[in-house]
Design a protein around this motif. Structure first.
Motif, mmCIF file in Angstrom:
data_model
loop_
_atom_site.group_PDB
_atom_site.id
_atom_site.type_symbol
_atom_site.label_atom_id
_atom_site.label_comp_id
_atom_site.label_asym_id
_atom_site.label_seq_id
_atom_site.Cartn_x
_atom_site.Cartn_y
_atom_site.Cartn_z
ATOM 1 N N SER A 111 61.844 -46.842 15.732
ATOM 2 C CA SER A 111 61.578 -46.664 14.310
ATOM 3 C C SER A 111 62.665 -45.873 13.607
ATOM 4 C CB SER A 111 60.230 -45.953 14.112
ATOM 5 O OG SER A 111 60.215 -44.707 14.790
ATOM 6 N N SER A 112 63.679 -45.460 14.364
ATOM 7 C CA SER A 112 64.766 -44.678 13.759
ATOM 8 C C SER A 112 66.103 -45.249 14.196
ATOM 9 C CB SER A 112 64.675 -43.210 14.180
ATOM 10 O OG SER A 112 64.961 -43.066 15.557
ATOM 11 N N SER A 113 67.102 -45.024 13.356
ATOM 12 C CA SER A 113 68.450 -45.485 13.700
ATOM 13 C C SER A 113 68.974 -44.734 14.920
ATOM 14 C CB SER A 113 69.386 -45.295 12.507
ATOM 15 O OG SER A 113 69.407 -43.946 12.091
ATOM 16 N N ARG A 114 68.584 -43.469 15.082
ATOM 17 C CA ARG A 114 69.054 -42.694 16.230
ATOM 18 C C ARG A 114 68.600 -43.342 17.536
ATOM 19 N NH1 ARG A 114 67.709 -36.365 16.652
ATOM 20 N NH2 ARG A 114 69.253 -36.346 14.972
ATOM 21 N N GLY A 115 67.351 -43.771 17.587
ATOM 22 C CA GLY A 115 66.822 -44.369 18.804
ATOM 23 C C GLY A 115 67.568 -45.625 19.202
ATOM 24 N N ILE A 116 67.820 -46.522 18.237
ATOM 25 C CA ILE A 116 68.485 -47.777 18.570
ATOM 26 C C ILE A 116 69.954 -47.546 18.895
ATOM 27 C CG2 ILE A 116 69.064 -48.397 16.192
ATOM 28 C CD1 ILE A 116 67.968 -50.752 19.063
ATOM 29 N N ILE A 117 70.573 -46.541 18.274
ATOM 30 C CA ILE A 117 71.978 -46.229 18.598
ATOM 31 C C ILE A 117 72.082 -45.704 20.028
ATOM 32 C CG2 ILE A 117 73.886 -44.662 18.086
ATOM 33 C CD1 ILE A 117 73.110 -44.922 15.112
ATOM 34 N N ILE A 118 71.150 -44.842 20.419
ATOM 35 C CA ILE A 118 71.165 -44.308 21.788
ATOM 36 C C ILE A 118 70.957 -45.429 22.801
ATOM 37 C CG2 ILE A 118 69.915 -42.852 23.437
ATOM 38 C CD1 ILE A 118 69.403 -40.896 21.113
ATOM 39 N N ILE A 119 69.976 -46.291 22.563
ATOM 40 C CA ILE A 119 69.710 -47.368 23.522
ATOM 41 C C ILE A 119 70.864 -48.357 23.548
ATOM 42 C CG2 ILE A 119 68.489 -49.045 22.069
ATOM 43 C CD1 ILE A 119 67.437 -47.891 25.587
ATOM 44 N N SER A 120 71.546 -48.514 22.427
ATOM 45 C CA SER A 120 72.712 -49.404 22.396
ATOM 46 C C SER A 120 73.843 -48.842 23.242
ATOM 47 C CB SER A 120 73.186 -49.607 20.952
ATOM 48 O OG SER A 120 72.195 -50.239 20.171
ATOM 49 N N MET A 121 74.028 -47.523 23.203
ATOM 50 C CA MET A 121 75.049 -46.887 24.034
ATOM 51 C C MET A 121 74.710 -47.044 25.515
ATOM 52 S SD MET A 121 77.305 -45.936 21.946
ATOM 53 C CE MET A 121 78.351 -45.028 23.075
ATOM 54 N N LEU A 122 73.436 -46.918 25.842
ATOM 55 C CA LEU A 122 73.012 -47.112 27.232
ATOM 56 C C LEU A 122 73.211 -48.570 27.656
ATOM 57 C CD1 LEU A 122 69.745 -44.964 27.272
ATOM 58 C CD2 LEU A 122 71.959 -44.397 28.313
ATOM 59 N N TYR A 123 72.953 -49.481 26.735
ATOM 60 C CA TYR A 123 73.154 -50.901 27.021
ATOM 61 C C TYR A 123 74.632 -51.191 27.271
ATOM 62 C CZ TYR A 123 72.119 -55.916 26.660
ATOM 63 O OH TYR A 123 71.968 -57.251 26.926
ATOM 64 N N LEU A 124 75.490 -50.561 26.476
ATOM 65 C CA LEU A 124 76.939 -50.702 26.665
ATOM 66 C C LEU A 124 77.356 -50.163 28.027
ATOM 67 C CD1 LEU A 124 79.837 -51.268 25.716
ATOM 68 C CD2 LEU A 124 79.789 -49.047 24.549
ATOM 69 N N LEU A 125 76.792 -49.024 28.421
ATOM 70 C CA LEU A 125 77.104 -48.451 29.724
ATOM 71 C C LEU A 125 76.655 -49.385 30.847
ATOM 72 C CD1 LEU A 125 76.194 -44.675 29.219
ATOM 73 C CD2 LEU A 125 78.472 -45.659 29.531
ATOM 74 N N LEU A 126 75.489 -50.011 30.676
ATOM 75 C CA LEU A 126 74.995 -50.960 31.670
ATOM 76 C C LEU A 126 75.965 -52.124 31.828
ATOM 77 C CD1 LEU A 126 72.844 -52.266 33.511
ATOM 78 C CD2 LEU A 126 71.810 -53.219 31.430
ATOM 79 N N ALA A 127 76.340 -52.745 30.712
ATOM 80 C CA ALA A 127 77.233 -53.904 30.769
ATOM 81 C C ALA A 127 78.600 -53.510 31.331
ATOM 82 C CB ALA A 127 77.389 -54.517 29.380
ATOM 83 N N THR A 128 79.088 -52.334 30.931
ATOM 84 C CA THR A 128 80.381 -51.865 31.434
ATOM 85 C C THR A 128 80.312 -51.556 32.918
ATOM 86 O OG1 THR A 128 80.887 -50.903 29.259
ATOM 87 C CG2 THR A 128 82.199 -50.145 31.127
ATOM 88 N N GLY A 129 79.215 -50.952 33.348
ATOM 89 C CA GLY A 129 79.034 -50.640 34.763
ATOM 90 C C GLY A 129 79.004 -51.898 35.620
ATOM 91 N N VAL A 130 78.335 -52.921 35.122
ATOM 92 C CA VAL A 130 78.280 -54.194 35.846
ATOM 93 C C VAL A 130 79.668 -54.822 35.923
ATOM 94 C CG1 VAL A 130 77.394 -56.561 35.699
ATOM 95 C CG2 VAL A 130 75.861 -54.630 35.323
ATOM 96 N N LEU A 131 80.449 -54.670 34.839
ATOM 97 C CA LEU A 131 81.816 -55.190 34.825
ATOM 98 C C LEU A 131 82.683 -54.467 35.857
ATOM 99 C CD1 LEU A 131 84.140 -56.859 33.667
ATOM 100 C CD2 LEU A 131 84.370 -55.158 31.843
#
Length: 264
Positions: A222-242
């Protein structure tokens, strides 16, 4: 159905192209069961099935997002560029599958090498055009959209672009497997290597941020902070897999023979 009517009203050409892609998915899936033609030890029709399916998901996602923006000539240009690029790619991939030949990484002749290069150029242009769409979501006033949803769209597009260009790494190597030739054992349908690194996994995860992050932004956060944090974690996931793939390590190791198919 109300959802289909809404999609149709937002961007009719992309909506129709999405239906064509879905029909192509079903047709190629049918061929994968009944055609004896193989590439790298699996049905030659698996690859076009996956590309038609991903095109269907991408085009309807963009159909939905484009409906929020001002319908300028630039939006129309993006629409028809996307259709032209993806149609070109799908037609060529399907023709090569019918011949039992590779479409990507195929430089066995001057023509095949030229077509592979043209696919790379075309998809790069479309990806850059999608970046322009992402910029519009930063600069256009969209007060009716929840901020978490808007940030989900923005960051979803950014991650999509980053990992779309990660495909260039595979093109430069003329392979998606790290540590072995393409064609090693892999998971069914996805065909991700279970014995070596596979660059397609990060490509897949990163590009589908285009759907995952907006959905999370709309339904979960419900907040921009929450989706920004989860997006950073998602980026870390994709980068880690790479990084894992570049080290030659599989995401999922071999489990049982019944769960595996020959890698594409």
């Amino acid at each position: 159905m109300e959802l289909l009517q809404e999609l149709s009203s937002r961007n009719y050409p992309l909506y129709v192209f999405g239906w064509i892609s879905l029909i192509g998915t079903i047709a190629c899936m049918f061929m994968s069961f009944y055609s004896p033609t193989e590439v790298n030890g699996i049905s030659a029709w698996i690859k076009p099935t996956k590309f038609f399916l991903s095109t269907f998901i991408f085009t309807w996602s963009m159909t939905w997002y484009l409906g929020y923006l001002k319908q300028t000539p630039a939006i129309s240009i993006y629409t028809w560029l996307t259709i032209a690029v993806l149609a070109f790619e799908l037609i060529y991939i399907t023709l090569k599958a019918a011949q039992g030949h590779l479409s990507h990484f195929n430089i066995s002749s001057s023509f095949n090498g030229f077509m592979f290069s043209m696919m790379g150029l075309a998809i790069s242009l479309m990806t850059l055009a999608t970046l322009y769409i992402g910029i519009l979501f930063f600069i256009e006033p969209l007060p009716d959209l929840p901020t978490s949803y808007l940030w989900g769209i923005r960051l979803g597009i950014i991650l999509f672009i980053i990992f779309a260009f990660e495909g260039g790494l595979m093109g430069a190597r003329l392979a998606h497997t790290v540590g072995a030739p393409d064609g090693s054992p892999g998971l069914k349908f996805l065909n991700w290597s279970v014995t070596h690194g596979d660059l397609r996994i990060a490509h897949f995860i990163g590009m589908h941020a285009l759907q995952v992050l907006p959905l999370l932004g709309f339904y979960v956060f419900s907040s921009s902070r929450g989706i920004i944090i989860i997006s950073m974690l998602y980026l870390l996931l994709a980068t880690g897999v790479l990084v894992q793939a570049l080290m030659g390590k599989p995401l999922l190791k071999r489990v049982t023979k019944s769960e595996l198919a020959t890698h594409h």
